[in-house]
Design a protein around this motif. Structure first.
Motif, PDB file in Angstrom:
ATOM      1  N   MET A   1       2.175  54.173  62.930  1.00 24.84           N
ATOM      2  CA  MET A   1       1.028  53.402  62.470  1.00 24.84           C
ATOM      3  C   MET A   1       1.138  51.976  62.998  1.00 24.84           C
ATOM      4  SD  MET A   1      -0.151  52.526  58.577  1.00 24.84           S
ATOM      5  CE  MET A   1      -0.024  54.238  58.091  1.00 24.84           C
ATOM      6  N   ARG A   2       0.032  51.442  63.471  1.00 23.36           N
ATOM      7  CA  ARG A   2       0.045  50.067  63.937  1.00 23.36           C
ATOM      8  C   ARG A   2       0.218  49.115  62.752  1.00 23.36           C
ATOM      9  NH1 ARG A   2      -4.545  52.150  66.822  1.00 23.36           N
ATOM     10  NH2 ARG A   2      -4.034  52.549  69.018  1.00 23.36           N
ATOM     11  N   LYS A   3       0.916  48.016  62.990  1.00 25.70           N
ATOM     12  CA  LYS A   3       1.211  47.061  61.930  1.00 25.70           C
ATOM     13  C   LYS A   3      -0.057  46.533  61.286  1.00 25.70           C
ATOM     14  CE  LYS A   3       3.628  42.701  61.032  1.00 25.70           C
ATOM     15  NZ  LYS A   3       4.431  41.601  61.639  1.00 25.70           N
ATOM     16  N   GLU A   4      -1.076  46.236  62.114  1.00 25.02           N
ATOM     17  CA  GLU A   4      -2.300  45.664  61.572  1.00 25.02           C
ATOM     18  C   GLU A   4      -3.060  46.639  60.681  1.00 25.02           C
ATOM     19  OE1 GLU A   4      -3.149  46.745  65.984  1.00 25.02           O
ATOM     20  OE2 GLU A   4      -1.522  45.868  64.782  1.00 25.02           O
ATOM     21  N   THR A   5      -2.857  47.960  60.906  1.00 22.18           N
ATOM     22  CA  THR A   5      -3.499  48.947  60.042  1.00 22.18           C
ATOM     23  C   THR A   5      -2.978  48.826  58.620  1.00 22.18           C
ATOM     24  OG1 THR A   5      -3.768  50.465  61.913  1.00 22.18           O
ATOM     25  CG2 THR A   5      -3.926  51.416  59.719  1.00 22.18           C
ATOM     26  N   TRP A   6      -1.687  48.557  58.497  1.00 18.98           N
ATOM     27  CA  TRP A   6      -1.056  48.476  57.181  1.00 18.98           C
ATOM     28  C   TRP A   6      -1.284  47.119  56.523  1.00 18.98           C
ATOM     29  CZ3 TRP A   6       0.795  51.612  53.676  1.00 18.98           C
ATOM     30  CH2 TRP A   6       1.601  51.102  52.654  1.00 18.98           C
ATOM     31  N   THR A   7      -1.138  46.031  57.313  1.00 17.78           N
ATOM     32  CA  THR A   7      -1.245  44.686  56.740  1.00 17.78           C
ATOM     33  C   THR A   7      -2.694  44.235  56.551  1.00 17.78           C
ATOM     34  OG1 THR A   7      -1.178  43.632  58.925  1.00 17.78           O
ATOM     35  CG2 THR A   7       0.929  44.044  57.830  1.00 17.78           C
ATOM     36  N   GLY A   8      -3.602  44.808  57.339  1.00 15.72           N
ATOM     37  CA  GLY A   8      -4.983  44.375  57.247  1.00 15.72           C
ATOM     38  C   GLY A   8      -5.279  43.106  58.023  1.00 15.72           C
ATOM     39  N   ILE A   9      -4.297  42.654  58.816  1.00 16.18           N
ATOM     40  CA  ILE A   9      -4.477  41.447  59.626  1.00 16.18           C
ATOM     41  C   ILE A   9      -4.659  41.866  61.078  1.00 16.18           C
ATOM     42  CG2 ILE A   9      -3.464  39.251  60.342  1.00 16.18           C
ATOM     43  CD1 ILE A   9      -1.767  39.334  57.790  1.00 16.18           C
ATOM     44  N   PRO A  10      -5.836  41.701  61.656  1.00 19.19           N
ATOM     45  CA  PRO A  10      -6.080  42.150  63.030  1.00 19.19           C
ATOM     46  C   PRO A  10      -5.165  41.457  64.036  1.00 19.19           C
ATOM     47  CG  PRO A  10      -8.140  41.595  61.915  1.00 19.19           C
ATOM     48  CD  PRO A  10      -7.030  41.091  61.051  1.00 19.19           C
ATOM     49  N   ALA A  11      -4.704  42.233  65.016  1.00 17.49           N
ATOM     50  CA  ALA A  11      -3.891  41.661  66.076  1.00 17.49           C
ATOM     51  C   ALA A  11      -4.770  40.795  66.977  1.00 17.49           C
ATOM     52  CB  ALA A  11      -3.222  42.777  66.879  1.00 17.49           C
ATOM     53  N   LYS A  12      -4.212  39.664  67.430  1.00 19.52           N
ATOM     54  CA  LYS A  12      -4.978  38.747  68.267  1.00 19.52           C
ATOM     55  C   LYS A  12      -4.192  38.360  69.507  1.00 19.52           C
ATOM     56  CE  LYS A  12      -7.781  36.733  64.565  1.00 19.52           C
ATOM     57  NZ  LYS A  12      -8.253  35.478  63.919  1.00 19.52           N
ATOM     58  N   THR A  13      -4.893  38.145  70.579  1.00 20.42           N
ATOM     59  CA  THR A  13      -4.324  37.643  71.824  1.00 20.42           C
ATOM     60  C   THR A  13      -5.149  36.453  72.275  1.00 20.42           C
ATOM     61  OG1 THR A  13      -3.582  39.854  72.459  1.00 20.42           O
ATOM     62  CG2 THR A  13      -3.727  38.204  74.206  1.00 20.42           C
ATOM     63  N   ASN A  14      -4.470  35.308  72.403  1.00 19.31           N
ATOM     64  CA  ASN A  14      -5.158  34.061  72.773  1.00 19.31           C
ATOM     65  C   ASN A  14      -6.302  33.744  71.809  1.00 19.31           C
ATOM     66  OD1 ASN A  14      -3.482  33.817  75.061  1.00 19.31           O
ATOM     67  ND2 ASN A  14      -4.881  35.075  76.288  1.00 19.31           N
ATOM     68  N   GLY A  15      -6.042  34.052  70.528  1.00 18.62           N
ATOM     69  CA  GLY A  15      -7.030  33.747  69.509  1.00 18.62           C
ATOM     70  C   GLY A  15      -8.152  34.751  69.379  1.00 18.62           C
ATOM     71  N   GLN A  16      -8.180  35.780  70.249  1.00 18.98           N
ATOM     72  CA  GLN A  16      -9.221  36.783  70.223  1.00 18.98           C
ATOM     73  C   GLN A  16      -8.705  38.087  69.590  1.00 18.98           C
ATOM     74  OE1 GLN A  16     -12.405  36.224  71.208  1.00 18.98           O
ATOM     75  NE2 GLN A  16     -11.840  34.091  71.659  1.00 18.98           N
ATOM     76  N   THR A  17      -9.504  38.696  68.722  1.00 22.92           N
ATOM     77  CA  THR A  17      -9.119  39.959  68.089  1.00 22.92           C
ATOM     78  C   THR A  17      -9.035  41.066  69.136  1.00 22.92           C
ATOM     79  OG1 THR A  17     -10.155  39.321  65.997  1.00 22.92           O
ATOM     80  CG2 THR A  17      -9.740  41.675  66.347  1.00 22.92           C
TER      81      THR A  17
END
Length: 282
Positions: A1-17
């Motif tokens: 499972m991706r970390k963001e799926t569990w934490t609810g915090i979307p992964a971002k790169t250079n400030g972009q989701t």
């Protein structure tokens, strides 16, 4: 499972989701349904009457290699009424000069269905009494003969071959602001039926979708096919995706999963061994 799926915090790169998240309720539904299935449970199944024949549903789709230069190859996704499925990879397909669609030779069609029935028996412990083949392109005479030969070799008398056309179907209009009801069907002639697998739902008093629903056009390649029964099967199979909190989907599970499997197999070498058991994905 991706970390963001569990934490609810979307992964971002250079400030972009990088990848948007579904809402918390949908993620909880998918997670707990997956856990229940992996623990050996069956979340839900197709309705089956005592008089119904044990049926093997086979979805046949086609895909190109990752390079895009190689020939199409057939892939079948095999299901029973409980939604238990296995994957069968078929032989090379050819593009017909007549209709510009991918087709199988007689021998490849026969072998594909024989392999599907073998996997079905291994998984479920018995042979089906009825076979329903859903295909994304028209059936040629060679494909019809090949599928029937496979059924005859396994002494299965009931075979329905259905071309499910996703494009070019006529649209219906309904009085008012909402589109036609989900499940609306119109038999256009003796050999074709229009089916809305997505549409307005009276229970919700609205249409649970963002775009205008697109109907499916169902054309049988076998004589004696009951179009009403075929449409009811297809409608039920649109609700058999255990990995989706959505009420319904446009495509039956047979074809939808075959599309997904094809998108994966195009990156797999032709001679590589694949696991045949259908895995729940997240």
């Amino acid at each position: 499972m991706r970390k963001e799926t569990w934490t609810g915090i979307p992964a971002k790169t250079n400030g972009q989701t990088v990848r948007p998240l579904q809402d918390e309720a949908t993620r909880a539904w998918n997670l707990h349904t997956a856990l229940y299935y992996k623990a050996g449970g069956t979340p839900w199944r197709m309705q089956r009457h005592s008089s119904d024949l044990a049926t093997c549903y086979v979805g046949v789709s086609f895909y190109r290699s990752a390079s895009g230069n190689e020939l199409h190859t057939a892939v079948a996704q095999v299901f029973n009424e409980r939604g238990d499925g296995v994957v069968v990879r078929g032989g090379t397909a050819q593009i017909s000069k007549t209709d510009r669609q991918p087709h199988l030779t007689l021998s490849d069609a026969r072998q594909l269905l024989l392999d599907a029935l073998a996997e079905y028996r291994t998984t479920h412990g018995h042979q089906p009494a009825r076979i329903v083949v859903h295909k994304t392109s028209n059936f040629t005479a060679s494909e019809v003969d090949g599928f029937h030969e496979a059924a005859d070799l396994r002494e299965i008398d009931h075979v329905d071959l259905l071309w499910i056309q996703r494009r070019g179907a006529p649209h219906l209009y309904r009085t008012g602001q909402l589109p036609p009801l989900r499940g609306t069907s119109v038999q256009l002639d003796a050999r074709s039926l229009l089916l809305y697998t997505r549409g307005s739902v009276p229970y919700f008093r609205t249409y649970p979708g963002l775009y205008v629903p697109q109907p499916l056009l169902i054309r049988p390649a076998t004589h004696g096919t009951d179009l009403l029964t075929a449409s009811m099967d297809i409608l039920a199979l649109t609700k058999m995706n255990w990995n989706n909190a959505q009420l319904d989907e446009r495509d039956p599970l047979t074809l939808r999963t075959a599309y997904r499997v094809g998108s994966i197999l195009k990156h797999v070498p032709p001679n590589a061994r694949i696991a045949t058991r259908y895995a729940y994905y997240m």
